[in-house]
Design a protein around this motif. Structure first.
Motif, PDB file in Angstrom:
ATOM      1  N   MET A  89      24.722  58.137  48.969  1.00 14.05           N
ATOM      2  CA  MET A  89      23.654  57.181  48.652  1.00 14.05           C
ATOM      3  C   MET A  89      22.587  57.868  47.808  1.00 14.05           C
ATOM      4  O   MET A  89      22.082  58.923  48.176  1.00 14.05           O
ATOM      5  CB  MET A  89      23.036  56.630  49.944  1.00 14.05           C
ATOM      6  CG  MET A  89      21.895  55.641  49.707  1.00 14.05           C
ATOM      7  SD  MET A  89      21.217  54.970  51.249  1.00 14.05           S
ATOM      8  CE  MET A  89      22.586  53.964  51.807  1.00 14.05           C
ATOM      9  N   ALA A  90      22.265  57.284  46.647  1.00 15.71           N
ATOM     10  CA  ALA A  90      21.251  57.842  45.753  1.00 15.71           C
ATOM     11  C   ALA A  90      19.872  57.322  46.150  1.00 15.71           C
ATOM     12  O   ALA A  90      19.677  56.118  46.312  1.00 15.71           O
ATOM     13  CB  ALA A  90      21.564  57.468  44.315  1.00 15.71           C
ATOM     14  N   PHE A  91      18.914  58.243  46.287  1.00 13.64           N
ATOM     15  CA  PHE A  91      17.562  57.861  46.688  1.00 13.64           C
ATOM     16  C   PHE A  91      16.617  57.872  45.491  1.00 13.64           C
ATOM     17  O   PHE A  91      16.786  58.663  44.552  1.00 13.64           O
ATOM     18  CB  PHE A  91      17.050  58.806  47.766  1.00 13.64           C
ATOM     19  CG  PHE A  91      17.801  58.703  49.065  1.00 13.64           C
ATOM     20  CD1 PHE A  91      17.669  57.581  49.868  1.00 13.64           C
ATOM     21  CD2 PHE A  91      18.651  59.718  49.482  1.00 13.64           C
ATOM     22  CE1 PHE A  91      18.365  57.474  51.068  1.00 13.64           C
ATOM     23  CE2 PHE A  91      19.348  59.622  50.669  1.00 13.64           C
ATOM     24  CZ  PHE A  91      19.208  58.496  51.464  1.00 13.64           C
ATOM     25  N   PHE A  92      15.609  56.991  45.547  1.00 12.77           N
ATOM     26  CA  PHE A  92      14.649  56.810  44.470  1.00 12.77           C
ATOM     27  C   PHE A  92      13.224  57.004  45.007  1.00 12.77           C
ATOM     28  O   PHE A  92      12.937  56.658  46.153  1.00 12.77           O
ATOM     29  CB  PHE A  92      14.726  55.392  43.895  1.00 12.77           C
ATOM     30  CG  PHE A  92      16.022  55.030  43.218  1.00 12.77           C
ATOM     31  CD1 PHE A  92      16.054  54.735  41.866  1.00 12.77           C
ATOM     32  CD2 PHE A  92      17.211  54.957  43.932  1.00 12.77           C
ATOM     33  CE1 PHE A  92      17.243  54.374  41.240  1.00 12.77           C
ATOM     34  CE2 PHE A  92      18.403  54.600  43.318  1.00 12.77           C
ATOM     35  CZ  PHE A  92      18.410  54.305  41.960  1.00 12.77           C
ATOM     36  N   ASP A  93      12.358  57.522  44.155  1.00 14.39           N
ATOM     37  CA  ASP A  93      10.913  57.485  44.383  1.00 14.39           C
ATOM     38  C   ASP A  93      10.300  56.988  43.086  1.00 14.39           C
ATOM     39  O   ASP A  93      10.231  57.720  42.096  1.00 14.39           O
ATOM     40  CB  ASP A  93      10.362  58.867  44.742  1.00 14.39           C
ATOM     41  CG  ASP A  93       8.896  58.798  45.184  1.00 14.39           C
ATOM     42  OD1 ASP A  93       8.165  57.915  44.682  1.00 14.39           O
ATOM     43  OD2 ASP A  93       8.479  59.606  46.020  1.00 14.39           O
ATOM     44  N   LEU A  94       9.858  55.750  43.080  1.00  9.47           N
ATOM     45  CA  LEU A  94       9.432  55.096  41.849  1.00  9.47           C
ATOM     46  C   LEU A  94       7.936  55.155  41.610  1.00  9.47           C
ATOM     47  O   LEU A  94       7.398  54.354  40.841  1.00  9.47           O
ATOM     48  CB  LEU A  94       9.916  53.637  41.845  1.00  9.47           C
ATOM     49  CG  LEU A  94      11.434  53.440  41.886  1.00  9.47           C
ATOM     50  CD1 LEU A  94      11.785  51.968  41.800  1.00  9.47           C
ATOM     51  CD2 LEU A  94      12.123  54.220  40.778  1.00  9.47           C
ATOM     52  N   SER A  95       7.241  56.124  42.236  1.00 13.61           N
ATOM     53  CA  SER A  95       5.807  56.238  41.992  1.00 13.61           C
ATOM     54  C   SER A  95       5.356  57.692  42.111  1.00 13.61           C
ATOM     55  O   SER A  95       5.036  58.169  43.199  1.00 13.61           O
ATOM     56  CB  SER A  95       5.015  55.363  42.978  1.00 13.61           C
ATOM     57  OG  SER A  95       3.633  55.443  42.707  1.00 13.61           O
TER      58      SER A  95
END
Length: 289
Positions: free
Chosen positions: A1-7
């Motif tokens: 599972m690829a994780f994101f941090d969009l800020s």
């Protein structure tokens, strides 16, 4: 599972923060430029700064996640305090189309309703570390969700401040209940590397907001991917209806958009043309009957 941090704020220490997030297991991050007040018609200087920071992040990427550098996106977050700013976010000529992700932070109930119902944005990001000036109503939340807009919970402000932590938990519970755990993303907004947390730690924090384990993981992965896709639709289509591009112009990373038999169909057409040309040549050689 690829994780994101969009800020990840562009105004902090983004290179160190992105490096830390990458080591913690995040594959995609977004560099966030905040706008307070008027929306500038020209954002080329901001985009140049983001591009420069992207290059530095790639050069400083640690050898994790298979040695690949983190994917770095551009984002702008506009604080809405004046209704006259709202129309500048819409339309094909808007400078906001230059960013991968567009977020807004409404500061009044009127602008909150307008963001949910009319604005062409990807994320509604409320400052949950402070007392909200309005109630998050399920009706407006559902309208925003139906339009493909996501709601963001940012956690870094609550790490070192007890009051901010209480406000975050209380306000996040309100957002989670109003949305029924749908359409939520969780980001750090970490201005320094020490404020970043790993995805599983953040998922555990989300349990305090009333989110299930599955919903918490989706808020760091699947939902974030949907935000990026929504941004691509906003930039590349007319009101998200359709976009026409030349197949030859697609990059290797976008070849998945073509149908499986696309190349085969082209080959068949070429073979058919060759057969027709050969048949015509045979007729010419034979002469009239």
């Amino acid at each position: 599972m690829a994780f994101f941090d969009l800020s990840v704020p562009l105004s902090g220490s983004p290179v160190e923060t992105v490096g830390m997030l990458h080591r913690l297991g995040y594959a995609t991050v977004a560099l966030d430029h905040a706008i307070v007040g008027k929306v500038p018609p020209d954002v080329s200087a901001v985009l140049a700064s983001i591009a420069s920071t992207k290059a530095k992040c790639a050069a400083a990427a640690p050898p994790t996640l298979g040695g690949a550098a983190p994917r770095v996106l551009s984002r702008v977050t506009v604080e809405l305090a004046d209704p006259s700013v709202a129309h500048l976010l819409n339309g094909t000529a808007s400078s906001m189309k230059e960013f991968d992700i567009v977020a807004v932070t409404p500061t009044t109930e009127r602008l909150w309703a307008q963001a949910c119902e009319k604005m062409d944005v990807d994320i509604i990001s409320l400052d949950l570390s402070k007392r909200l000036p309005f109630f998050v109503k399920p009706k407006q939340v559902n309208v925003a969700l139906a339009r493909g807009i996501f709601f963001e919970i940012e956690y870094s402000a609550a790490i070192a401040d007890a009051t901010a932590r209480r406000n975050l938990i209380s306000n996040a519970i309100q957002v989670v209940r109003a949305s029924k755990q749908k359409g939520i993303i969780i980001s750090s907004r970490a201005s320094r590397a020490m404020l970043a947390r790993g995805p599983y730690d953040v998922a555990n924090l989300a349990r305090l907001f009333g989110m299930s384990p599955q919903a918490a993981k989706e808020a760091l992965s699947v939902n974030c991917r949907a935000v990026v896709s929504h941004g691509a639709m906003r930039r590349g289509t007319s009101k998200g209806v359709t976009a026409v591009v030349d197949a030859a112009s697609l990059s290797d990373g976008d070849q998945w958009k073509l149908p499986p038999d696309f190349s085969g169909a082209m080959d068949e057409d070429e073979d058919g043309d060759e057969d027709e040309d050969a048949a015509a040549a045979d007729v010419d050689m034979a002469g009239p009957a």
